[in-house]
Design a protein around this motif. Sequence first.
Motif, PDB file in Angstrom:
ATOM      1  N   CYS A 127      -6.224   9.299  -4.303  1.00  0.00           N
ATOM      2  CA  CYS A 127      -6.295   8.668  -6.070  1.00  0.00           C
ATOM      3  C   CYS A 127      -7.737   9.142  -6.398  1.00  0.00           C
TER       4      CYS A 127
ATOM      5  N   VAL B  94       0.328  -1.288  -0.607  1.00  0.00           N
ATOM      6  CA  VAL B  94      -0.573   0.373  -0.020  1.00  0.00           C
ATOM      7  C   VAL B  94       0.760   1.385   0.453  1.00  0.00           C
ATOM      8  N   PRO B  95       0.259   2.556  -0.702  1.00  0.00           N
ATOM      9  CA  PRO B  95       0.985   3.625  -0.757  1.00  0.00           C
ATOM     10  C   PRO B  95       0.677   4.228   0.639  1.00  0.00           C
ATOM     11  N   TRP B  96       1.522   5.736   0.653  1.00  0.00           N
ATOM     12  CA  TRP B  96       1.011   6.434   1.862  1.00  0.00           C
ATOM     13  C   TRP B  96       0.105   7.129   2.390  1.00  0.00           C
TER      14      TRP B  96
ATOM     15  N   LYS C 162       2.753  -4.985   3.428  1.00  0.00           N
ATOM     16  CA  LYS C 162       3.985  -3.965   3.273  1.00  0.00           C
ATOM     17  C   LYS C 162       3.365  -2.664   3.600  1.00  0.00           C
TER      18      LYS C 162
ATOM     19  N   GLU D  48      -0.248  12.936 -12.848  1.00  0.00           N
ATOM     20  CA  GLU D  48      -1.115  13.263 -11.441  1.00  0.00           C
ATOM     21  C   GLU D  48      -0.225  13.727 -10.385  1.00  0.00           C
TER      22      GLU D  48
ATOM     23  N   GLY E 259       9.427  -1.053   5.035  1.00  0.00           N
ATOM     24  CA  GLY E 259      10.389  -1.224   4.387  1.00  0.00           C
ATOM     25  C   GLY E 259      10.591  -0.006   3.141  1.00  0.00           C
TER      26      GLY E 259
ATOM     27  N   LEU F 106      -3.773   1.818  -9.026  1.00  0.00           N
ATOM     28  CA  LEU F 106      -3.555   2.606  -9.942  1.00  0.00           C
ATOM     29  C   LEU F 106      -4.016   3.900  -9.422  1.00  0.00           C
ATOM     30  N   GLY F 107      -3.045   5.247  -9.975  1.00  0.00           N
ATOM     31  CA  GLY F 107      -3.593   6.649  -9.910  1.00  0.00           C
ATOM     32  C   GLY F 107      -4.679   6.696 -10.952  1.00  0.00           C
TER      33      GLY F 107
ATOM     34  N   GLY G 128      -0.936   1.574  -5.639  1.00  0.00           N
ATOM     35  CA  GLY G 128       0.493   2.604  -5.749  1.00  0.00           C
ATOM     36  C   GLY G 128       0.281   3.850  -7.025  1.00  0.00           C
ATOM     37  N   GLY G 129       1.673   4.375  -7.150  1.00  0.00           N
ATOM     38  CA  GLY G 129       2.187   4.873  -8.912  1.00  0.00           C
ATOM     39  C   GLY G 129       1.751   3.486 -10.140  1.00  0.00           C
TER      40      GLY G 129
ATOM     41  N   SER H  60       3.871   1.535   2.995  1.00  0.00           N
ATOM     42  CA  SER H  60       4.856   2.544   2.515  1.00  0.00           C
ATOM     43  C   SER H  60       5.842   3.014   3.708  1.00  0.00           C
ATOM     44  N   GLU H  61       6.530   3.335   3.797  1.00  0.00           N
ATOM     45  CA  GLU H  61       7.844   4.069   4.415  1.00  0.00           C
ATOM     46  C   GLU H  61       7.597   5.073   4.659  1.00  0.00           C
TER      47      GLU H  61
ATOM     48  N   PHE I  46      -1.074  14.254  -7.234  1.00  0.00           N
ATOM     49  CA  PHE I  46      -1.573  13.689  -5.280  1.00  0.00           C
ATOM     50  C   PHE I  46      -1.513  15.032  -4.714  1.00  0.00           C
TER      51      PHE I  46
ATOM     52  N   THR J 275       5.472   2.660  -9.740  1.00  0.00           N
ATOM     53  CA  THR J 275       6.630   1.374  -9.227  1.00  0.00           C
ATOM     54  C   THR J 275       5.234   0.516  -9.780  1.00  0.00           C
TER      55      THR J 275
HETATM   56  P1  NDP Z   1       4.469   4.475  -5.161  1.00  0.00           P
HETATM   57  O1  NDP Z   1       4.180   3.638  -6.722  1.00  0.00           O
HETATM   58  O2  NDP Z   1       5.404   4.779  -5.087  1.00  0.00           O
HETATM   59  O3  NDP Z   1       3.977   3.278  -3.671  1.00  0.00           O
HETATM   60  C1  NDP Z   1       3.786   2.604  -3.226  1.00  0.00           C
HETATM   61  C2  NDP Z   1       3.944   1.564  -2.830  1.00  0.00           C
HETATM   62  O4  NDP Z   1       5.059   0.466  -3.573  1.00  0.00           O
HETATM   63  C3  NDP Z   1       4.753   1.560  -1.246  1.00  0.00           C
HETATM   64  O5  NDP Z   1       4.228   1.017  -0.445  1.00  0.00           O
HETATM   65  C4  NDP Z   1       6.125   1.605  -2.180  1.00  0.00           C
HETATM   66  O6  NDP Z   1       7.461   1.816  -0.875  1.00  0.00           O
HETATM   67  C5  NDP Z   1       5.871   0.287  -2.687  1.00  0.00           C
HETATM   68  N1  NDP Z   1       6.902  -0.309  -3.499  1.00  0.00           N
HETATM   69  C6  NDP Z   1       8.007   1.205  -4.033  1.00  0.00           C
HETATM   70  N2  NDP Z   1       8.832   0.502  -5.076  1.00  0.00           N
HETATM   71  C7  NDP Z   1       9.033  -0.838  -4.751  1.00  0.00           C
HETATM   72  C8  NDP Z   1       9.269  -1.638  -6.139  1.00  0.00           C
HETATM   73  N3  NDP Z   1       9.952  -1.532  -7.180  1.00  0.00           N
HETATM   74  N4  NDP Z   1       8.783  -2.699  -5.651  1.00  0.00           N
HETATM   75  C9  NDP Z   1       7.119  -2.923  -5.164  1.00  0.00           C
HETATM   76  N5  NDP Z   1       7.286  -2.371  -4.168  1.00  0.00           N
HETATM   77  C10 NDP Z   1       7.310  -0.758  -4.114  1.00  0.00           C
HETATM   78  O7  NDP Z   1       3.116   4.853  -4.888  1.00  0.00           O
HETATM   79  P2  NDP Z   1       3.580   6.247  -3.669  1.00  0.00           P
HETATM   80  O8  NDP Z   1       3.406   6.035  -1.960  1.00  0.00           O
HETATM   81  O9  NDP Z   1       3.440   7.511  -3.365  1.00  0.00           O
HETATM   82  O10 NDP Z   1       0.942   6.292  -3.697  1.00  0.00           O
HETATM   83  C11 NDP Z   1       0.790   7.357  -4.037  1.00  0.00           C
HETATM   84  C12 NDP Z   1       0.175   7.096  -5.597  1.00  0.00           C
HETATM   85  O11 NDP Z   1      -0.403   5.243  -4.881  1.00  0.00           O
HETATM   86  C13 NDP Z   1      -0.731   7.740  -6.208  1.00  0.00           C
HETATM   87  O12 NDP Z   1      -0.464   7.773  -7.509  1.00  0.00           O
HETATM   88  C14 NDP Z   1      -2.251   7.524  -6.232  1.00  0.00           C
HETATM   89  O13 NDP Z   1      -2.899   7.366  -7.023  1.00  0.00           O
HETATM   90  C15 NDP Z   1      -1.893   5.895  -5.735  1.00  0.00           C
HETATM   91  N6  NDP Z   1      -2.995   5.213  -5.343  1.00  0.00           N
HETATM   92  C16 NDP Z   1      -3.832   4.328  -5.950  1.00  0.00           C
HETATM   93  C17 NDP Z   1      -4.988   3.899  -5.039  1.00  0.00           C
HETATM   94  C18 NDP Z   1      -6.364   3.409  -5.890  1.00  0.00           C
HETATM   95  O14 NDP Z   1      -7.239   2.867  -4.798  1.00  0.00           O
HETATM   96  N7  NDP Z   1      -6.086   3.878  -6.727  1.00  0.00           N
HETATM   97  C19 NDP Z   1      -5.607   4.633  -3.688  1.00  0.00           C
HETATM   98  C20 NDP Z   1      -4.666   5.054  -3.558  1.00  0.00           C
HETATM   99  C21 NDP Z   1      -3.248   5.936  -3.749  1.00  0.00           C
HETATM  100  P3  NDP Z   1       7.907   2.394   0.210  1.00  0.00           P
HETATM  101  O15 NDP Z   1       6.995   4.145  -0.177  1.00  0.00           O
HETATM  102  O16 NDP Z   1       8.447   2.017   0.508  1.00  0.00           O
HETATM  103  O17 NDP Z   1       8.737   3.199  -1.372  1.00  0.00           O
END
Ligand code: NDP
Length: 491
Positions: free
Chosen positions: A284, A149-151, A175, A383, A206, A251-252, A228-229, A177-178, A385, A232
Amino acid sequence: MSLPVFQNYIDGSFVDGAETFESLDPSTGAPWAVMPAAGAEEVDRAVRAAHRALSDPAWAGLTATQRGKLLYRLGDLIAQQAGRLAELETRDTGKIIRETRAQIGYVADYYRYYGGLADKIEGAYLPVDKVDMEVFLRREPIGVVAAIVPWNSQLFLSAVKLGPALAAGCSVVLKASEDGPAPLLEFARLVHEAGFPRGVVNVLTGFGDTCGRTLTSHPLVARVAFTGGPSTARHVVRNTAENLAYTTLELGGKSPVVVFEDADLESASNAIVAGIFAATGQSCVAGSRLFVERSVHDRLLDILASKAKAIRIGDPQDTATEMGPLATERQLQHIEAVIERSVASGARVVTGGQRPPGFRSGFYYEPTILAGVENETPCAAEELFGPVLSVIPFEGEDDAVAKANDTPFGLASGLFTRNLTRAHRMIRRIRAGVVWVNTYRAVSPIVPFGGYGLSGLGREGGSEAVLDYTRVKSVWLRTSDDPIPDPFVMR
Ligand code: NDP
């Protein structure tokens, strides 16, 4: 003064991180807690524990109803501890306390909803055209789930993964988010208290490139549920080339909100504010592109500008605050850079466009509205955010559809009109996983959620999400005692 230290939760135990990092309070920019940074060894331990749990009678031997009761108990514990969880989420992410308190109520409901579904995952009986055969389908847990999950809403976004996964009988490595992991690491204590057997749920945090990569490519992981995005997500898909895990991606977005001239502008403006300025735009489903029928464009812009200026920015722990800081400094700098590029390419700042005066520390940014924008302008194309609304005029339905759909994303959308037939025409034509009509940003565990295009793959929420954590086993049972006829011919 020493900072509070958080721990990972692996195989039923709370463990210190071999490495750690400091988490910053977004409202001050100062470190407030020490978090564990799980490396490859810890991730491997968690995945192996989850894999063992799948065949441990303490979990595999439970009936579906017993699994459901555990989920229900977890929902109740979350509701009881809502105050503490909300406070931690606000502290670690800067999300305002009004929002985190309300959202945690939903989180409890999601676990209860999936608890209720656990014993409604049914197989099937198939009437095949062979008189001596009984054929039925069993739905079995898919295996170890890697949930990432993202933050921005960690408790909420993990509930839509853990709820159906555990209802189906899977085990999970989650996992956090950091950025802002505190509420999920605390949530692990409630999982423990609820009585889930060891290894069934593991929670760690982590860095993406070590922890996230090791987890999503681990050979014992069968299912990846990622939010996440898109960039990623591409890494995650590459990682799963290793284990061929079944993967869903949330995703976003760059969600359009379309306002026709017959709409109730006062009500629409409140929904637009909810869509882009709630959660400081870090959502998102943020309604970040506003399309307004030209005849009411200037009037709606005036209403929105005065509402944006009146938003109370401040300490996210204060219940009077309406908009808190962004979660990270990196996020703040990204928004500033995109606004600068947008203005250089012709966008006009109607209101906001800067850090609020008087806030010397913390990652604050003003609610911002940009006009004179096209879909190609950076603020409307990327995007952000963040609390940034791009406003674009249109003329008639065809133009509105063309402009709204002119994006590689397709997560959510909003439609404002009092004309029922037009609403139905638009619902069919808008390319998005969610259409809100005369409202915005409503959620429920009962309703599926997910995107088109770059907004993702698969759906979360709703009853069918449980099936996504199962595998079908087809069983052929011969009922005849006669010898098998001609063994060289397929039956
Ligand atoms: P990221 O894509 O940067 O991170 C998402 C998660 O992936 C984090 O836990 C991150 O860890 C982890 N991650 C990073 N690199 C890797 C990798 N190589 N392999 C596996 N996992 C990895 O997103 P953000 O945290 O910036 O969050 C914002 C994004 O999330 C936006 O695009 C938003 O729209 C989307 N989102 C989508 C939603 C939906 O339901 N559709 C809901 C909420 C958000 P770490 O943080 O530790 O780097």
